[in-house]
Write an enzyme that holds these catalytic residues in place. Sequence first.
Site, PDB file in Angstrom:
ATOM      1  N   SER A 450       0.780  -1.213  -0.133  1.00  0.00           N
ATOM      2  CA  SER A 450       0.077  -0.156  -0.154  1.00  0.00           C
ATOM      3  C   SER A 450       0.844   1.214   0.075  1.00  0.00           C
ATOM      4  CB  SER A 450      -1.202  -0.016   1.226  1.00  0.00           C
ATOM      5  OG  SER A 450      -0.181   0.137   2.543  1.00  0.00           O
ATOM      6  N   ARG A 532      -9.845   1.992  18.984  1.00  0.00           N
ATOM      7  CA  ARG A 532      -9.804   1.261  17.626  1.00  0.00           C
ATOM      8  C   ARG A 532     -10.750   0.127  17.499  1.00  0.00           C
ATOM      9  NH1 ARG A 532      -5.866   2.140  13.252  1.00  0.00           N
ATOM     10  NH2 ARG A 532      -6.621   0.290  12.727  1.00  0.00           N
ATOM     11  N   HIS A 711       5.691   2.305  11.489  1.00  0.00           N
ATOM     12  CA  HIS A 711       4.804   2.676  12.574  1.00  0.00           C
ATOM     13  C   HIS A 711       4.988   4.045  13.080  1.00  0.00           C
ATOM     14  CE1 HIS A 711       4.570  -1.738  12.461  1.00  0.00           C
ATOM     15  NE2 HIS A 711       3.464  -1.580  12.412  1.00  0.00           N
TER      16      HIS A 711
HETATM   17  N1  GLN Z   1      -0.142  -5.487   1.541  1.00  0.00           N
HETATM   18  C1  GLN Z   1      -0.775  -4.780   2.595  1.00  0.00           C
HETATM   19  C2  GLN Z   1      -0.210  -3.260   2.664  1.00  0.00           C
HETATM   20  O1  GLN Z   1       0.730  -2.931   2.163  1.00  0.00           O
HETATM   21  C3  GLN Z   1      -0.092  -5.737   3.994  1.00  0.00           C
HETATM   22  C4  GLN Z   1      -0.752  -4.963   4.992  1.00  0.00           C
HETATM   23  C5  GLN Z   1      -0.340  -5.742   6.335  1.00  0.00           C
HETATM   24  O2  GLN Z   1       0.751  -6.696   6.446  1.00  0.00           O
HETATM   25  N2  GLN Z   1      -0.858  -5.762   7.390  1.00  0.00           N
HETATM   26  O3  GLN Z   1      -0.846  -2.535   3.436  1.00  0.00           O
END
Ligand code: GLN
Length: 777
Positions: A450, A532, A711
């Site tokens: 993403s 959340r 994060h």
């Molecule tokens: N492909 C997803 C992203 O890049 C992986 C998300 C995840 O590992 N939680 O958001």
Amino acid sequence: MQTHNLGYPRIGSNRELKKACELYWAGTINAAQLELTAKKIREGNWLLQQEAGMDLLPANDFSFYDQVLDTCLMTGAIPDRYHPLIEKEHINPLDLLFAMARGYQKNGYDLTAMEMTKWFDTNYHYIVPEFKRDQKFTAFSNKVIDQFNEAKKAGFKSKPVLLGPVSFLLLGKEKEPGFERIGLLKNLLPVYFEVLEKLDHSGAYYVQMDEPCLALNLGEKAQQALQTAYTAIFRRFPNLRIILANYFDCFGDNLKTVVSLPVHTLHLDLVRCPSQLDDILDKPEFINGRTLLSLGVVDGRNIWKNDFTRSLALIRKATDKIGAGRIWIAPSCSLLHVPCDLDLETNEKSLPAEIRQWMAFARQKLVEVAALREITLHPETAASKKLLRENAACIEARNSSPLIHNPLVKTRVAAITPADAKRNSPFFARKEKQQQELGLPLFPTTTIGSFPQTKEVRAWRAQWKKQLLSDADYYQLLKEATGNSIKWQEETGLDVLVHGEFERNDMVEYFGEQLAGFAFTKNGWVQSYGSRCVKPPVIYGDVYRPNFMTVAWSTYAQSLTSRPVKGMLTGPVTILQWSFVRNDQPRSVTCNQIALAIRDEVTDLEKAGIKIIQIDEPAIREGLPLRKEQQQEYLDWAVTAFRIAASGVQDKTQIHTHMCYSEFNDIINDIAAMDADVITIETSRSQMELLDVFASFEYPNDIGPGVYDIHSPRVPSKEEMVALMEKALTYIPAERLWVNPDCGLKTRDWEETRQALTAMIQAAKALRKNIIAPVPE
Ligand code: GLN
Ligand code: ZN
């Protein structure tokens, strides 16, 4: 025969708590206003539980953030870094709690939050207590007593719920070497005594002590600690009736300790482990004793209507043996893990009435508990007969509904052979063909999928869902976002590109919406952590893929560039794990159905010219059963499901997987058995430490250890990332290393992302130089 509930969702039927907390954090409302919202939720919940037919209501199951954090405050287990906030800043208790949960960056302080981790095998996250060698405990917060008194004042008969001392210690972490946290029990118990003393004085008659650690394989010391704690509590408070609650699995070999504990009632999760009823009823010391049994027969972890016939058989077995006077009836665990109220689901389109009538949320589950008692005690009344008849009809309607059964899917799953879960050639042979096909440099750079889900992207989706934006306009906007991301990735110099996942709201929901067998709720929120909440899809029927799901996005992105674009899918185990799953067939069967659907997509992506396909499995680890005895069986079917999804392609097609957590030690064997050509993992915060296990295990395939902690808004420097990769090189040879972030970038903004990835690409270039022309000694 009492009915009771172990805990009720505290977020409020319309997520009132979430909204109020967020307003408070933003400074929009004050502490008194937040407290008022909380009080309303608690009183509303008590009333609703009483009306549903509960005799004993839980008090202190409410929390502004988390019940383990509350226990830290109850026992004064407050890490030193927060002490100045109390002593110098005199911050209010609410702000202290939020500082511990979320960190504190104000008035010249920069205090990190306490760590968070998953609560047993749920998707709820608790705050991990921090313990020191000379850990002192003192009664600090009075919340337990206050909330009991609040219930009393409002006219409700409640039992305070406490996290038991042994589970509290075991759930924590030792922050320095040289001691075992279970040894802190003697320091901790006096605080529990003080709290129980106050509860006793306030007129609490029952106290529920949650000891979910009983569902784990406990050592000698923990068993001894349970013995010590509950014997001491009984000696001091012979009049308090302790309900010892275990859930999520059976007592296993802790049973011998448990039956000897001087407690008033033992609560059993008979949904997860019905066989433990026989185990306990076989124990003469239990039969001849006076301890009561609380039968957790209504599933607190899933959203299906209870099968009364099955529950009544369990209840009858128990009453036949020890008499109805020693039996209570309850949900299997706290209802924290299910949504509040099915009556709020009125959208026929996302949740058809036929499926809806098979379901029960928290409120409905309590009505079921009350009905089970009624039928048990008065089986001959017209009312009982009607309840039973209606329930049986509903269960039968679900079992035989054509909505859930698809013969083609069943035949296909039955026909799965070991060959379906195997690539054509072993990894080294595949690697050669893939290299010919892709021609990637050493240390190939990529991302996890993403790109930033900006306000605009989310606004487009919201408008589209409200039909304020046409399909054509929405897709056009997404295409532009995808196109821009491809262009940027190409210019910046990434080797393997992604389309960016702009079209996805959530990595499970997106696929669920396109697969047959899934339904969605409008308001089925469940707390994940703090404010959340998540809204898991409901898998109600046989799963298959009616149509392409991602092919159009991937091929569009691929058409814009000559570099490889990764196809991006969520794996079968993760889809299973983050949904409410049907309970009329084993999880493994549902997982195989999803695996075949993903396999179809994988092979269609390959046919459409996609050369690299990533199948994310961030949830494999959390599905691990709590008891060791059951873990291998799970790992076997979970790994097989992944392999079924991944193995339909030719050798030259490269399969990636991604996981974002760092405890691999006990499952590395199974991670290797997944046989993905490339695995990307989260390693930046642990400073590559976790590669240790990959190295000592001699993990054979390619690895992309994350070098960018996504994060945090912090942008890592090129040098930092080179240093991390150099560390990785001490574990893994250069030919098998990839360079990538820890996880997807959807929560980041573009500015940080651009800077961090640019530095990451420079880091890879520097590494290539060093390897090809090593710096002279
Ligand atoms: N492909 C997803 C992203 O890049 C992986 C998300 C995840 O590992 N939680 O958001
Ligand atoms: Zn991830």
